[in-house]
Design a protein around this motif. Structure first.
Motif, PDB file in Angstrom:
ATOM      1  N   UNK A 101       0.843  -1.200   0.000  1.00  0.00           N
ATOM      2  CA  UNK A 101       0.000   0.000   0.000  1.00  0.00           C
ATOM      3  C   UNK A 101       0.878   1.249   0.000  1.00  0.00           C
ATOM      4  N   UNK A 102       1.906   1.252   0.837  1.00  0.00           N
ATOM      5  CA  UNK A 102       2.828   2.385   0.936  1.00  0.00           C
ATOM      6  C   UNK A 102       3.503   2.651  -0.410  1.00  0.00           C
ATOM      7  N   UNK A 103       4.045   1.617  -1.024  1.00  0.00           N
ATOM      8  CA  UNK A 103       4.737   1.782  -2.302  1.00  0.00           C
ATOM      9  C   UNK A 103       3.758   2.209  -3.396  1.00  0.00           C
ATOM     10  N   UNK A 104       2.561   1.652  -3.401  1.00  0.00           N
ATOM     11  CA  UNK A 104       1.570   2.035  -4.398  1.00  0.00           C
ATOM     12  C   UNK A 104       1.160   3.491  -4.266  1.00  0.00           C
ATOM     13  N   UNK A 105       0.952   3.936  -3.032  1.00  0.00           N
ATOM     14  CA  UNK A 105       0.591   5.343  -2.813  1.00  0.00           C
ATOM     15  C   UNK A 105       1.758   6.258  -3.184  1.00  0.00           C
ATOM     16  N   UNK A 106       2.962   5.855  -2.837  1.00  0.00           N
ATOM     17  CA  UNK A 106       4.129   6.672  -3.182  1.00  0.00           C
ATOM     18  C   UNK A 106       4.312   6.767  -4.687  1.00  0.00           C
ATOM     19  N   UNK A 107       4.085   5.685  -5.404  1.00  0.00           N
ATOM     20  CA  UNK A 107       4.248   5.679  -6.856  1.00  0.00           C
ATOM     21  C   UNK A 107       3.232   6.601  -7.532  1.00  0.00           C
ATOM     22  N   UNK A 108       2.035   6.711  -6.937  1.00  0.00           N
ATOM     23  CA  UNK A 108       1.018   7.585  -7.510  1.00  0.00           C
ATOM     24  C   UNK A 108       1.136   9.022  -7.016  1.00  0.00           C
ATOM     25  N   UNK A 109       2.088   9.290  -6.108  1.00  0.00           N
ATOM     26  CA  UNK A 109       2.279  10.646  -5.603  1.00  0.00           C
ATOM     27  C   UNK A 109       1.307  11.037  -4.512  1.00  0.00           C
ATOM     28  N   UNK A 110       0.652  10.059  -3.876  1.00  0.00           N
ATOM     29  CA  UNK A 110      -0.280  10.341  -2.784  1.00  0.00           C
ATOM     30  C   UNK A 110       0.462  10.421  -1.467  1.00  0.00           C
ATOM     31  N   UNK A 111      -0.198  10.958  -0.478  1.00  0.00           N
ATOM     32  CA  UNK A 111       0.414  11.032   0.849  1.00  0.00           C
ATOM     33  C   UNK A 111       0.694   9.621   1.352  1.00  0.00           C
ATOM     34  N   UNK A 112       1.813   9.457   2.020  1.00  0.00           N
ATOM     35  CA  UNK A 112       2.214   8.118   2.450  1.00  0.00           C
ATOM     36  C   UNK A 112       2.375   8.020   3.957  1.00  0.00           C
ATOM     37  N   UNK A 113       1.668   8.843   4.687  1.00  0.00           N
ATOM     38  CA  UNK A 113       1.743   8.743   6.144  1.00  0.00           C
ATOM     39  C   UNK A 113       1.266   7.365   6.566  1.00  0.00           C
ATOM     40  N   UNK A 114       2.022   6.734   7.437  1.00  0.00           N
ATOM     41  CA  UNK A 114       1.691   5.385   7.878  1.00  0.00           C
ATOM     42  C   UNK A 114       0.527   5.356   8.838  1.00  0.00           C
ATOM     43  N   UNK A 115       0.193   4.172   9.299  1.00  0.00           N
ATOM     44  CA  UNK A 115      -0.913   4.059  10.253  1.00  0.00           C
ATOM     45  C   UNK A 115      -0.556   4.759  11.551  1.00  0.00           C
ATOM     46  N   UNK A 116      -1.557   5.298  12.177  1.00  0.00           N
ATOM     47  CA  UNK A 116      -1.362   5.980  13.459  1.00  0.00           C
ATOM     48  C   UNK A 116      -2.132   5.206  14.530  1.00  0.00           C
ATOM     49  N   UNK A 117      -1.481   4.188  15.102  1.00  0.00           N
ATOM     50  CA  UNK A 117      -2.201   3.370  16.084  1.00  0.00           C
ATOM     51  C   UNK A 117      -2.543   4.167  17.332  1.00  0.00           C
ATOM     52  N   UNK A 118      -3.711   3.869  17.858  1.00  0.00           N
ATOM     53  CA  UNK A 118      -4.150   4.487  19.106  1.00  0.00           C
ATOM     54  C   UNK A 118      -3.870   3.511  20.238  1.00  0.00           C
ATOM     55  N   UNK A 119      -4.163   3.924  21.442  1.00  0.00           N
ATOM     56  CA  UNK A 119      -3.897   3.092  22.619  1.00  0.00           C
ATOM     57  C   UNK A 119      -4.593   1.738  22.520  1.00  0.00           C
ATOM     58  N   UNK A 120      -5.810   1.713  21.989  1.00  0.00           N
ATOM     59  CA  UNK A 120      -6.542   0.454  21.889  1.00  0.00           C
ATOM     60  C   UNK A 120      -5.805  -0.539  20.988  1.00  0.00           C
ATOM     61  N   UNK A 121      -5.137  -0.041  19.946  1.00  0.00           N
ATOM     62  CA  UNK A 121      -4.380  -0.932  19.061  1.00  0.00           C
ATOM     63  C   UNK A 121      -3.180  -1.537  19.793  1.00  0.00           C
ATOM     64  N   UNK A 122      -2.482  -0.714  20.566  1.00  0.00           N
ATOM     65  CA  UNK A 122      -1.327  -1.220  21.321  1.00  0.00           C
ATOM     66  C   UNK A 122      -1.775  -2.237  22.365  1.00  0.00           C
ATOM     67  N   UNK A 123      -2.922  -1.982  23.024  1.00  0.00           N
ATOM     68  CA  UNK A 123      -3.444  -2.939  23.994  1.00  0.00           C
ATOM     69  C   UNK A 123      -3.843  -4.238  23.310  1.00  0.00           C
ATOM     70  N   UNK A 124      -4.439  -4.144  22.137  1.00  0.00           N
ATOM     71  CA  UNK A 124      -4.829  -5.347  21.395  1.00  0.00           C
ATOM     72  C   UNK A 124      -3.593  -6.145  20.985  1.00  0.00           C
ATOM     73  N   UNK A 125      -2.550  -5.462  20.531  1.00  0.00           N
ATOM     74  CA  UNK A 125      -1.315  -6.153  20.162  1.00  0.00           C
ATOM     75  C   UNK A 125      -0.690  -6.824  21.376  1.00  0.00           C
ATOM     76  N   UNK A 126      -0.649  -6.118  22.490  1.00  0.00           N
ATOM     77  CA  UNK A 126      -0.123  -6.713  23.722  1.00  0.00           C
ATOM     78  C   UNK A 126      -0.934  -7.919  24.152  1.00  0.00           C
ATOM     79  N   UNK A 127      -2.261  -7.825  24.047  1.00  0.00           N
ATOM     80  CA  UNK A 127      -3.128  -8.957  24.385  1.00  0.00           C
ATOM     81  C   UNK A 127      -2.883 -10.142  23.470  1.00  0.00           C
ATOM     82  N   UNK A 128      -2.736  -9.872  22.172  1.00  0.00           N
ATOM     83  CA  UNK A 128      -2.448 -10.950  21.214  1.00  0.00           C
ATOM     84  C   UNK A 128      -1.130 -11.637  21.556  1.00  0.00           C
TER      85      UNK A 128
END
Length: 152
Positions: free
Chosen positions: A107-134
């Motif tokens: 996705x990152x490379x495809x967006x970069x190739x088309x000249x779109x913004x390539x800001x990555x995901x911005x995980x919130x606290x719930x995502x970090x808690x879910x990853x820790x739980x996993x």
């Protein structure tokens, strides 16, 4: 009467400058891909199944408990040799993480190739808690008798 008062749209943001051509836009994604391929190439060339090439897991060495990364090098070695069954047997979580990383990179490379913004995901606290739980569930299950299929 001004243009704004007449309901005119605000000016659009300027497009990417022409100097930011395709090679420049793809510099970061291609650099990241190069680093990942170099790491997999090294692990593919230096077999972690042979003792003495890599350090042992300190948690497993001191306690006998498998951490979430135990078997990760063996799994990466198997992936480098296109052996998915062995990679899954060594560390299924690493295989899933590699698949997710490949999807994010595409996705990152495809967006970069088309000249779109390539800001990555911005995980919130719930995502970090879910990853820790996993990670906690994966670690717990692979250390219990019924989860021995997840142990390397």
């Amino acid at each position: 009467m001004s243009d704004r008062a007449a309901g005119a749209r605000p000016p659009a943001p300027p497009a990417a400058p022409p100097a930011a051509g395709l090679p420049r836009r793809l510099r970061a994604p291609l650099g990241t891909l190069t680093a990942a391929l170099a790491a997999f190439g090294y692990v593919g060339a230096v077999d972690p199944n042979q003792p003495g090439h890599y350090p042992v897991c300190p948690l497993r060495h001191l306690t006998g408990v498998l951490c979430p990364a135990c078997g990760g090098l063996r799994s990466a070695h198997a992936l480098a040799h296109a052996d998915l069954a062995t990679a899954l047997a060594a560390n299924a979580l690493l295989v899933a993480a590699c698949a997710a990383g490949a999807a994010f990179w595409a996705v990152w490379a495809g967006r970069a190739a088309r000249g779109l913004r390539t800001a990555g995901p911005r995980p919130r606290a719930v995502h970090w808690w879910a990853l820790g739980g996993l990670l906690l569930v994966f670690t717990t299950v692979r250390n219990l008798p019924f989860g021995s299929g997840l142990a390397p």
